[in-house]
Design a protein around this motif. Structure first.
Motif, PDB file in Angstrom:
ATOM      1  N   THR A  50       0.838  -1.202   0.000  1.00  0.00           N
ATOM      2  CA  THR A  50       0.000   0.000   0.000  1.00  0.00           C
ATOM      3  C   THR A  50       0.870   1.247   0.000  1.00  0.00           C
ATOM      4  O   THR A  50       0.593   2.230  -0.679  1.00  0.00           O
ATOM      5  N   SER A  51       1.952   1.224   0.799  1.00  0.00           N
ATOM      6  CA  SER A  51       2.906   2.321   0.820  1.00  0.00           C
ATOM      7  C   SER A  51       4.005   2.065  -0.207  1.00  0.00           C
ATOM      8  O   SER A  51       4.386   0.907  -0.450  1.00  0.00           O
ATOM      9  N   HIS A  52       4.479   3.175  -0.827  1.00  0.00           N
ATOM     10  CA  HIS A  52       5.510   3.075  -1.862  1.00  0.00           C
ATOM     11  C   HIS A  52       5.044   2.235  -3.050  1.00  0.00           C
ATOM     12  O   HIS A  52       5.838   1.545  -3.680  1.00  0.00           O
ATOM     13  N   ASN A  53       3.726   2.352  -3.315  1.00  0.00           N
ATOM     14  CA  ASN A  53       3.160   1.636  -4.473  1.00  0.00           C
ATOM     15  C   ASN A  53       3.088   2.619  -5.641  1.00  0.00           C
ATOM     16  O   ASN A  53       2.307   3.579  -5.619  1.00  0.00           O
ATOM     17  N   THR A  54       3.897   2.403  -6.649  1.00  0.00           N
ATOM     18  CA  THR A  54       3.998   3.339  -7.766  1.00  0.00           C
ATOM     19  C   THR A  54       2.656   3.548  -8.471  1.00  0.00           C
ATOM     20  O   THR A  54       2.258   4.678  -8.790  1.00  0.00           O
TER      21      THR A  54
ATOM     22  N   TRP B 114      -3.368   8.566  -7.597  1.00  0.00           N
ATOM     23  CA  TRP B 114      -3.872   9.624  -6.719  1.00  0.00           C
ATOM     24  C   TRP B 114      -3.218  10.977  -6.996  1.00  0.00           C
ATOM     25  O   TRP B 114      -3.601  11.987  -6.436  1.00  0.00           O
ATOM     26  N   THR B 115      -2.235  10.996  -7.871  1.00  0.00           N
ATOM     27  CA  THR B 115      -1.689  12.274  -8.333  1.00  0.00           C
ATOM     28  C   THR B 115      -2.350  12.709  -9.643  1.00  0.00           C
ATOM     29  O   THR B 115      -2.686  13.882  -9.822  1.00  0.00           O
TER      30      THR B 115
ATOM     31  N   GLU C 286       0.291   5.702  -6.335  1.00  0.00           N
ATOM     32  CA  GLU C 286       0.749   7.087  -6.243  1.00  0.00           C
ATOM     33  C   GLU C 286       0.523   7.845  -7.556  1.00  0.00           C
ATOM     34  O   GLU C 286       0.177   9.026  -7.552  1.00  0.00           O
TER      35      GLU C 286
END
Length: 211
Positions: free
Chosen positions: A16-20, A26-27, A23
């Protein structure tokens, strides 16, 4: 958290974190939403600053702590507008701290363009009843406008913190029927030694020469 998410209980860590992919999503999605909203927003801003053709132009200059007004279309006469004392306001039957010795006078039903600037610090020309609020900035001319159909006296104040007497810098605009406004202008022109015909000619645009 220490017990539930300890390394021994999660040999394969969550991505979930550092998932390209997440990210990027959501950008990209908020950026696309902003782009879609930007198009009508820019159009609305442009239309907001496209005022209608003015019937009358008044220049309002903020000073510490009073307003100066100029009527360039009527020969360029000007006057200062200073707040009445409590005694003067009571004698005139005016609201305390809101009326002035020389009111701005405009004709009913006319589109009035206000050009604001300042001689010292930033002031703000604000008339709540007209939905008008425009900063008066030294070295810069800002523009706003209003149109009032109902004769009467309307009050406002400087709404920018401009010094110790900020609270004593009111604005009073008197809306008159056209004939009474014309009579007021004629009296002001006479008072300032302005010939009405010359003032009209000066305010009128130059004629385009025939081909």
């Amino acid at each position: 958290v220490i017990i539930r998410y300890r390394a021994s209980a999660n040999p394969v860590p969550s991505k979930t974190s550092h998932n390209t992919t997440i990210e990027v999503i959501w950008t990209a999605i908020p950026a696309l939403v902003l782009l879609v909203v930007a198009v009508p927003s820019f159009r609305l801003l442009a239309n907001q600053y496209d005022p209608p053709k003015a019937d009358l132009t008044i220049k309002a200059v903020g000073h510490q702590w009073y307003w100066e007004y100029e009527y360039p279309d009527q020969g360029g006469f000007s006057f200062d507008s200073v707040m009445l004392t409590n005694e003067e306001a009571a004698k005139r039957g005016s609201p305390k701290l809101l009326d002035v010795d020389n009111r701005v006078v405009v004709p009913a039903g006319a589109t009035v363009k206000i050009l604001t600037t300042a001689a010292d610090v930033i002031h703000s020309f604000a008339i709540p009843a007209f939905w008008v609020k425009m900063d008066a900035v030294p070295g810069r001319v800002n523009e706003t406008w209003f149109k009032v159909d109902k004769p009467g006296v309307y009050f406002g104040q400087c709404s920018e913190l401009c010094g110790t007497k900020h609270a004593f810098m009111p604005i009073a605009i008197e809306v008159l029927p056209r004939d009474k406004f014309d009579a007021w202008v004629a009296a002001k022109q006479k008072e300032n030694g302005i010939e009405p015909n010359a003032a009209t000619a000066e305010a009128a645009p130059a004629a385009t020469p025939a081909a």
